[in-house]
Design a protein around this motif. Structure first.
Motif, PDB file in Angstrom:
ATOM      1  N   ALA A 120     -27.262  -7.403 -28.855  1.00  0.00           N
ATOM      2  CA  ALA A 120     -27.684  -8.747 -28.465  1.00  0.00           C
ATOM      3  C   ALA A 120     -28.926  -9.169 -29.241  1.00  0.00           C
ATOM      4  O   ALA A 120     -29.813  -8.354 -29.503  1.00  0.00           O
ATOM      5  CB  ALA A 120     -27.980  -8.771 -26.970  1.00  0.00           C
ATOM      6  N   ARG A 121     -28.960 -10.421 -29.602  1.00  0.00           N
ATOM      7  CA  ARG A 121     -30.158 -10.980 -30.213  1.00  0.00           C
ATOM      8  C   ARG A 121     -31.217 -11.079 -29.119  1.00  0.00           C
ATOM      9  O   ARG A 121     -30.882 -11.130 -27.936  1.00  0.00           O
ATOM     10  CB  ARG A 121     -29.882 -12.368 -30.802  1.00  0.00           C
ATOM     11  CG  ARG A 121     -28.813 -12.382 -31.881  1.00  0.00           C
ATOM     12  CD  ARG A 121     -29.272 -11.584 -33.101  1.00  0.00           C
ATOM     13  NE  ARG A 121     -28.305 -11.639 -34.193  1.00  0.00           N
ATOM     14  CZ  ARG A 121     -27.601 -10.600 -34.592  1.00  0.00           C
ATOM     15  NH1 ARG A 121     -27.692  -9.444 -33.988  1.00  0.00           N
ATOM     16  NH2 ARG A 121     -26.774 -10.706 -35.607  1.00  0.00           N
ATOM     17  N   PRO A 122     -32.487 -11.125 -29.485  1.00  0.00           N
ATOM     18  CA  PRO A 122     -33.526 -11.236 -28.454  1.00  0.00           C
ATOM     19  C   PRO A 122     -33.276 -12.442 -27.557  1.00  0.00           C
ATOM     20  O   PRO A 122     -32.933 -13.526 -28.036  1.00  0.00           O
ATOM     21  CB  PRO A 122     -34.812 -11.404 -29.262  1.00  0.00           C
ATOM     22  CG  PRO A 122     -34.510 -10.791 -30.594  1.00  0.00           C
ATOM     23  CD  PRO A 122     -33.047 -11.063 -30.835  1.00  0.00           C
ATOM     24  N   GLY A 123     -33.451 -12.210 -26.269  1.00  0.00           N
ATOM     25  CA  GLY A 123     -33.267 -13.277 -25.300  1.00  0.00           C
ATOM     26  C   GLY A 123     -34.427 -14.261 -25.333  1.00  0.00           C
ATOM     27  O   GLY A 123     -35.411 -14.071 -26.060  1.00  0.00           O
ATOM     28  N   PRO A 124     -34.344 -15.300 -24.541  1.00  0.00           N
ATOM     29  CA  PRO A 124     -35.354 -16.360 -24.577  1.00  0.00           C
ATOM     30  C   PRO A 124     -36.742 -15.917 -24.109  1.00  0.00           C
ATOM     31  O   PRO A 124     -37.730 -16.579 -24.414  1.00  0.00           O
ATOM     32  CB  PRO A 124     -34.778 -17.437 -23.651  1.00  0.00           C
ATOM     33  CG  PRO A 124     -33.794 -16.727 -22.780  1.00  0.00           C
ATOM     34  CD  PRO A 124     -33.273 -15.575 -23.587  1.00  0.00           C
TER      35      PRO A 124
ATOM     36  N   ALA B 189     -23.967   4.767 -36.986  1.00  0.00           N
ATOM     37  CA  ALA B 189     -23.449   3.467 -36.554  1.00  0.00           C
ATOM     38  C   ALA B 189     -24.477   2.344 -36.646  1.00  0.00           C
ATOM     39  O   ALA B 189     -24.392   1.365 -35.903  1.00  0.00           O
ATOM     40  CB  ALA B 189     -22.942   3.593 -35.123  1.00  0.00           C
ATOM     41  N   ALA B 190     -25.444   2.431 -37.541  1.00  0.00           N
ATOM     42  CA  ALA B 190     -26.497   1.413 -37.633  1.00  0.00           C
ATOM     43  C   ALA B 190     -25.918   0.023 -37.878  1.00  0.00           C
ATOM     44  O   ALA B 190     -26.335  -0.952 -37.248  1.00  0.00           O
ATOM     45  CB  ALA B 190     -27.507   1.775 -38.720  1.00  0.00           C
ATOM     46  N   GLY B 191     -24.959  -0.078 -38.788  1.00  0.00           N
ATOM     47  CA  GLY B 191     -24.364  -1.382 -39.077  1.00  0.00           C
ATOM     48  C   GLY B 191     -23.671  -1.986 -37.869  1.00  0.00           C
ATOM     49  O   GLY B 191     -23.840  -3.173 -37.566  1.00  0.00           O
ATOM     50  N   THR B 192     -22.923  -1.180 -37.169  1.00  0.00           N
ATOM     51  CA  THR B 192     -22.247  -1.643 -35.962  1.00  0.00           C
ATOM     52  C   THR B 192     -23.265  -2.052 -34.909  1.00  0.00           C
ATOM     53  O   THR B 192     -23.115  -3.091 -34.253  1.00  0.00           O
ATOM     54  CB  THR B 192     -21.322  -0.541 -35.408  1.00  0.00           C
ATOM     55  OG1 THR B 192     -20.378  -0.194 -36.422  1.00  0.00           O
ATOM     56  CG2 THR B 192     -20.609  -0.999 -34.157  1.00  0.00           C
ATOM     57  N   TYR B 193     -24.312  -1.259 -34.755  1.00  0.00           N
ATOM     58  CA  TYR B 193     -25.358  -1.580 -33.780  1.00  0.00           C
ATOM     59  C   TYR B 193     -25.952  -2.958 -34.072  1.00  0.00           C
ATOM     60  O   TYR B 193     -26.105  -3.783 -33.170  1.00  0.00           O
ATOM     61  CB  TYR B 193     -26.454  -0.512 -33.787  1.00  0.00           C
ATOM     62  CG  TYR B 193     -27.592  -0.836 -32.864  1.00  0.00           C
ATOM     63  CD1 TYR B 193     -27.521  -0.502 -31.514  1.00  0.00           C
ATOM     64  CD2 TYR B 193     -28.727  -1.495 -33.311  1.00  0.00           C
ATOM     65  CE1 TYR B 193     -28.547  -0.816 -30.649  1.00  0.00           C
ATOM     66  CE2 TYR B 193     -29.763  -1.818 -32.461  1.00  0.00           C
ATOM     67  CZ  TYR B 193     -29.675  -1.474 -31.128  1.00  0.00           C
ATOM     68  OH  TYR B 193     -30.693  -1.803 -30.271  1.00  0.00           O
ATOM     69  N   VAL B 194     -26.295  -3.210 -35.334  1.00  0.00           N
ATOM     70  CA  VAL B 194     -26.880  -4.494 -35.707  1.00  0.00           C
ATOM     71  C   VAL B 194     -25.898  -5.629 -35.431  1.00  0.00           C
ATOM     72  O   VAL B 194     -26.276  -6.682 -34.918  1.00  0.00           O
ATOM     73  CB  VAL B 194     -27.316  -4.495 -37.186  1.00  0.00           C
ATOM     74  CG1 VAL B 194     -27.728  -5.889 -37.645  1.00  0.00           C
ATOM     75  CG2 VAL B 194     -28.456  -3.511 -37.404  1.00  0.00           C
ATOM     76  N   ASP B 195     -24.625  -5.409 -35.742  1.00  0.00           N
ATOM     77  CA  ASP B 195     -23.622  -6.457 -35.583  1.00  0.00           C
ATOM     78  C   ASP B 195     -23.343  -6.798 -34.120  1.00  0.00           C
ATOM     79  O   ASP B 195     -23.094  -7.961 -33.802  1.00  0.00           O
ATOM     80  CB  ASP B 195     -22.304  -6.043 -36.249  1.00  0.00           C
ATOM     81  CG  ASP B 195     -22.420  -5.993 -37.767  1.00  0.00           C
ATOM     82  OD1 ASP B 195     -23.374  -6.593 -38.320  1.00  0.00           O
ATOM     83  OD2 ASP B 195     -21.563  -5.333 -38.393  1.00  0.00           O
ATOM     84  N   VAL B 196     -23.345  -5.807 -33.242  1.00  0.00           N
ATOM     85  CA  VAL B 196     -22.932  -6.065 -31.859  1.00  0.00           C
ATOM     86  C   VAL B 196     -24.082  -6.122 -30.857  1.00  0.00           C
ATOM     87  O   VAL B 196     -23.871  -6.547 -29.728  1.00  0.00           O
ATOM     88  CB  VAL B 196     -21.882  -5.026 -31.368  1.00  0.00           C
ATOM     89  CG1 VAL B 196     -20.656  -5.050 -32.254  1.00  0.00           C
ATOM     90  CG2 VAL B 196     -22.472  -3.646 -31.257  1.00  0.00           C
TER      91      VAL B 196
ATOM     92  N   PRO C 245     -33.218  -2.944 -36.149  1.00  0.00           N
ATOM     93  CA  PRO C 245     -32.903  -4.121 -36.951  1.00  0.00           C
ATOM     94  C   PRO C 245     -34.133  -4.925 -37.369  1.00  0.00           C
ATOM     95  O   PRO C 245     -34.046  -5.776 -38.237  1.00  0.00           O
ATOM     96  CB  PRO C 245     -32.010  -4.963 -36.033  1.00  0.00           C
ATOM     97  CG  PRO C 245     -31.604  -4.072 -34.927  1.00  0.00           C
ATOM     98  CD  PRO C 245     -32.628  -2.994 -34.824  1.00  0.00           C
ATOM     99  N   GLY C 246     -35.279  -4.705 -36.726  1.00  0.00           N
ATOM    100  CA  GLY C 246     -36.519  -5.374 -37.124  1.00  0.00           C
ATOM    101  C   GLY C 246     -36.749  -6.731 -36.505  1.00  0.00           C
ATOM    102  O   GLY C 246     -37.653  -7.457 -36.922  1.00  0.00           O
ATOM    103  N   ARG C 247     -35.978  -7.089 -35.518  1.00  0.00           N
ATOM    104  CA  ARG C 247     -36.072  -8.438 -34.951  1.00  0.00           C
ATOM    105  C   ARG C 247     -37.410  -8.715 -34.277  1.00  0.00           C
ATOM    106  O   ARG C 247     -37.951  -9.812 -34.402  1.00  0.00           O
ATOM    107  CB  ARG C 247     -34.930  -8.656 -33.970  1.00  0.00           C
ATOM    108  CG  ARG C 247     -33.580  -8.618 -34.639  1.00  0.00           C
ATOM    109  CD  ARG C 247     -32.465  -8.791 -33.621  1.00  0.00           C
ATOM    110  NE  ARG C 247     -31.186  -8.572 -34.266  1.00  0.00           N
ATOM    111  CZ  ARG C 247     -30.236  -7.784 -33.778  1.00  0.00           C
ATOM    112  NH1 ARG C 247     -30.422  -7.146 -32.644  1.00  0.00           N
ATOM    113  NH2 ARG C 247     -29.107  -7.644 -34.426  1.00  0.00           N
ATOM    114  N   ASP C 248     -37.945  -7.759 -33.539  1.00  0.00           N
ATOM    115  CA  ASP C 248     -39.230  -7.985 -32.868  1.00  0.00           C
ATOM    116  C   ASP C 248     -40.354  -8.137 -33.880  1.00  0.00           C
ATOM    117  O   ASP C 248     -41.187  -9.041 -33.781  1.00  0.00           O
ATOM    118  CB  ASP C 248     -39.554  -6.847 -31.899  1.00  0.00           C
ATOM    119  CG  ASP C 248     -38.604  -6.810 -30.712  1.00  0.00           C
ATOM    120  OD1 ASP C 248     -37.965  -7.843 -30.409  1.00  0.00           O
ATOM    121  OD2 ASP C 248     -38.505  -5.750 -30.087  1.00  0.00           O
TER     122      ASP C 248
END
Length: 131
Positions: free
Chosen positions: A24-28, A15-22, A53-56
């Protein structure tokens, strides 16, 4: 009995794609948290275990750090590679971590390991060559 970490990894794999899609983006508060880590590390190479997802890790190079991105889930590795960053498949429980590193980042990964699993995965005996 199946290892709970293996069950978690199989779920992410499916479910990697679903995880990325749903997810939460990093908070403030996340950029400030990462900036404080950068201030402690200074310059050099950082190991991110469990990039997902690599956001950090996207935030760190803007401050001069080189990030070695890793994930145990092939689906996350492929998704990250498709958008550009270099990332390697790494199961921190069994694979050499490489290094040396000036710091590390493992958001929501370490909580899945038992105390002995953490010591096995991140003890000083585990450095080994990077692959």
């Amino acid at each position: 009995m199946e290892d709970p970490v293996d069950i978690t990894l199989a779920t992410y794999e499916a479910a990697a794609g679903t995880y990325v899609d749903v997810s939460a983006r990093p908070g403030p508060t996340v950029p400030g948290f990462l900036d404080r880590r950068v201030a402690l590390i200074g310059e050099g190479m950082v190991l991110e275990v469990g990039s997902g997802p690599g956001r950090d890790a996207d935030h760190l190079p803007t401050h001069g750090l080189r990030v070695v991105r890793t994930d145990s889930t092939r689906a996350f590795v492929e998704r990250l590679r498709a958008r550009g960053p270099d990332v390697r498949l790494l199961d921190a429980r069994t694979d050499p971590l490489g290094g040396p590193y000036r710091g590390g980042l493992a958001d929501a990964v370490l909580l899945r390991l038992s105390r002995s699993g953490f010591e096995d995965s991140f003890g000083p005996h585990r450095r080994g060559p990077s692959r």
